[in-house]
Design an enzyme around this catalytic site. Structure first.
Site, PDB file in Angstrom:
ATOM      1  N   ARG A   1       1.728  10.985  13.137  1.00 16.18           N
ATOM      2  CA  ARG A   1       3.264  10.102  12.197  1.00 16.18           C
ATOM      3  C   ARG A   1       3.821   8.873  12.252  1.00 16.18           C
ATOM      4  NH1 ARG A   1       5.350  11.992   7.938  1.00 16.18           N
ATOM      5  NH2 ARG A   1       6.478  10.533   8.011  1.00 16.18           N
TER       6      ARG A   1
ATOM      7  N   ARG B   1       4.004   4.983  16.712  1.00 15.45           N
ATOM      8  CA  ARG B   1       2.563   5.694  17.114  1.00 15.45           C
ATOM      9  C   ARG B   1       2.120   5.029  18.118  1.00 15.45           C
ATOM     10  NH1 ARG B   1      -0.426   4.070  11.877  1.00 15.45           N
ATOM     11  NH2 ARG B   1       1.241   3.028  11.555  1.00 15.45           N
TER      12      ARG B   1
ATOM     13  N   LYS C   1       0.858  -1.081   0.015  1.00 13.51           N
ATOM     14  CA  LYS C   1       0.245  -0.031  -0.269  1.00 13.51           C
ATOM     15  C   LYS C   1       0.743   1.460   0.383  1.00 13.51           C
ATOM     16  CE  LYS C   1      -0.253   0.852   5.272  1.00 13.51           C
ATOM     17  NZ  LYS C   1      -1.391   1.258   6.485  1.00 13.51           N
ATOM     18  N   ASP C   2       2.305   1.266   0.589  1.00 11.50           N
ATOM     19  CA  ASP C   2       3.104   2.005   0.603  1.00 11.50           C
ATOM     20  C   ASP C   2       3.593   2.557  -0.825  1.00 11.50           C
ATOM     21  OD1 ASP C   2       2.837   3.125   2.943  1.00 11.50           O
ATOM     22  OD2 ASP C   2       4.265   1.692   3.440  1.00 11.50           O
TER      23      ASP C   2
ATOM     24  N   CYS D   1      -3.359  13.013  -7.826  1.00 12.11           N
ATOM     25  CA  CYS D   1      -3.097  13.520  -6.564  1.00 12.11           C
ATOM     26  C   CYS D   1      -3.375  12.057  -5.665  1.00 12.11           C
ATOM     27  CB  CYS D   1      -4.277  14.457  -6.519  1.00 12.11           C
ATOM     28  SG  CYS D   1      -5.132  15.237  -5.065  1.00 12.11           S
TER      29      CYS D   1
ATOM     30  N   ARG E   1      -7.834   9.023   4.784  1.00 12.04           N
ATOM     31  CA  ARG E   1      -8.266   7.525   4.134  1.00 12.04           C
ATOM     32  C   ARG E   1      -9.155   7.271   5.366  1.00 12.04           C
ATOM     33  NH1 ARG E   1      -8.577   2.140   4.785  1.00 12.04           N
ATOM     34  NH2 ARG E   1      -5.929   2.384   5.190  1.00 12.04           N
ATOM     35  N   ARG E   2      -9.005   7.067   6.080  1.00 12.80           N
ATOM     36  CA  ARG E   2      -8.407   6.535   7.836  1.00 12.80           C
ATOM     37  C   ARG E   2      -9.215   8.290   8.683  1.00 12.80           C
ATOM     38  NH1 ARG E   2      -3.155   3.763   9.509  1.00 12.80           N
ATOM     39  NH2 ARG E   2      -4.265   1.932   8.649  1.00 12.80           N
TER      40      ARG E   2
HETATM   41  N1  PBG Z   1       1.096   3.525   6.528  1.00  7.78           N
HETATM   42  C1  PBG Z   1       2.356   2.741   7.075  1.00  7.78           C
HETATM   43  C2  PBG Z   1       2.323   1.613   6.778  1.00  7.78           C
HETATM   44  N2  PBG Z   1       2.585   0.264   5.486  1.00  7.78           N
HETATM   45  C3  PBG Z   1       1.742  -0.630   5.829  1.00  7.78           C
HETATM   46  C4  PBG Z   1       2.139  -1.299   7.026  1.00  7.78           C
HETATM   47  C5  PBG Z   1       0.918  -1.930   7.899  1.00  7.78           C
HETATM   48  C6  PBG Z   1       0.995  -3.302   7.125  1.00  7.78           C
HETATM   49  C7  PBG Z   1       0.217  -3.389   6.107  1.00  7.78           C
HETATM   50  O1  PBG Z   1      -0.688  -2.914   5.630  1.00  7.78           O
HETATM   51  O2  PBG Z   1       0.395  -3.853   4.696  1.00  7.78           O
HETATM   52  C8  PBG Z   1       1.727   0.610   7.949  1.00  7.78           C
HETATM   53  C9  PBG Z   1       1.409   0.850   8.863  1.00  7.78           C
HETATM   54  C10 PBG Z   1      -0.303   0.725   9.111  1.00  7.78           C
HETATM   55  O3  PBG Z   1      -0.931   1.096   8.688  1.00  7.78           O
HETATM   56  O4  PBG Z   1      -0.685   0.989  10.743  1.00  7.78           O
END
Ligand code: PBG
Length: 309
Positions: free
Chosen positions: A143, A149, A79-80, A234, A125-126
């Site tokens: 962050r 965190r 997802k990153d 974006c 998103r959250r």
């Molecule tokens: N944003 C950072 C991040 N990137 C991946 C994860 C966790 C593992 C995943 O979602 O695959 C996290 C931590 C989170 O969102 O709490």
């Protein structure tokens, strides 16, 4: 035998993920080693991610290390990873997905759900989805890596903070006091790990192909196509989750206004073999039903900043 060098960030989660891939490569009978690399995403902690103005902040340093020939592969939380990979770097494997849900870690007293709560997250998103469901709550920015965190939550008066379930489980740090947010649409590819390699490195790519999980590969492809088509460069509050059951892909995606007041949802199913354009179809559905106007508004506020989660 050539040793496959795995570039990795030094957070506990990144190391766990890199070590997992190292073990899998070794189980196949090949050699692998870790090469630690520091990421700007882990260093700059005082600004919300979406204000840093960099796409793929968590992955860029590893891309640079690979392009400089210092590492052969990198393991990312998928997802990153920006939806377009840098030139010369390609997807080599998508590992079987861990839980995709978000969870709220709290402090034992859940009365705030009904009243004036304050919860912390750095993710648009959250934040948007939380405010949609709990409009009377405050959302504070949070962050840092998962360990940081969790510590900040303990040190502050917030009622809770939101995490990816997969991230906490991987480093065995899921606090007892938590609620699984099964109503929240996760980030595209949340819970999945992506291994990237150099496009011309056939030796490594052939080994990693054996680690690929086809269903996770397909589902994350659909989710990331949805994201790419919808956001157009974006970053907006966008969630997407695809699952496969009996050779059918079930998809749920959402686009939210930054304040969470507006919510555009698409739910759709298709035969597994027709996956290739499905994410784009679902995104076009949202764009044609108010999504274009909403994205225009979001761009006006966020422009020229952009990043992932
Ligand atoms: N944003 C950072 C991040 N990137 C991946 C994860 C966790 C593992 C995943 O979602 O695959 C996290 C931590 C989170 O969102 O709490």
């Amino acid at each position: 035998m050539k040793t496959i060098r795995i570039g990795t960030r030094d957070s506990e989660l990144a190391l766990w993920q890199a070590n997992t891939v190292k073990s899998k490569i070794e189980s196949l009978g090949y050699k692998a080693e870790l090469v630690p690399v520091k990421s700007t995403g882990d260093i700059i902690l005082d600004k919300p991610l979406y204000e840093l103005g960099i796409t793929g902040i968590f992955t860029k340093t590893l891309d640079v290390a690979m392009l400089a020939g210092k590492a052969d592969i990198a393991v990312h939380s998928m997802k990153d990873v920006p939806t377009l990979l840098p030139k010369g770097i390609v997807k080599a494997a998508v590992l079987k997905r861990a839980p995709s849900e978000d969870i709220l870690v709290h402090k034992g007293n859940t009365a705030f759900f009904e009243g004036n709560g304050t919860i912390a997250t750095g993710s648009l998103r959250r934040k948007a989805q939380w405010l949609h469901k709990y409009p009377q709550h405050q959302v504070e920015d949070l962050r840092g890596n998962v360990n940081t965190r969790l510590q900040k939550l303990e040190d502050n008066s917030w009622d809770g903070a939101i995490f990816a379930k997969a991230g906490l489980e991987r480093i065995e740090l899921t606090p007892e006091n938590h609620t699984v947010l099964d109503w929240m649409i996760p980030a595209p590819a949340q819970g999945a790990m992506l291994v990237v390699a150099m496009e011309n490195d056939t030796y490594t790519k052939n080994i990693l192909a054996k680690l690929n999980d086809e269903d996770t590969d397909i589902c994350t492809h659909v989710e990331r196509d949805f994201l790419r088509t919808l956001e157009g460069g974006c970053t907006a509050p966008i969630g997407a989750l695809a699952t496969i059951e009996n050779n059918v892909i079930n998809f749920k995606g959402g686009l939210f206004s930054l304040d969470g007041k507006q919510k555009l949802i698409v739910e759709n199913s298709i035969a597994k073999e027709s996956f290739s354009n499905f994410g784009n179809i679902c995104a076009t559905n949202v764009l044609n039903n108010g999504g274009s106007e909403l994205m225009k508004k979001i761009r006006e506020v966020l422009k020229p900043k952009s990043t992932n989660e």
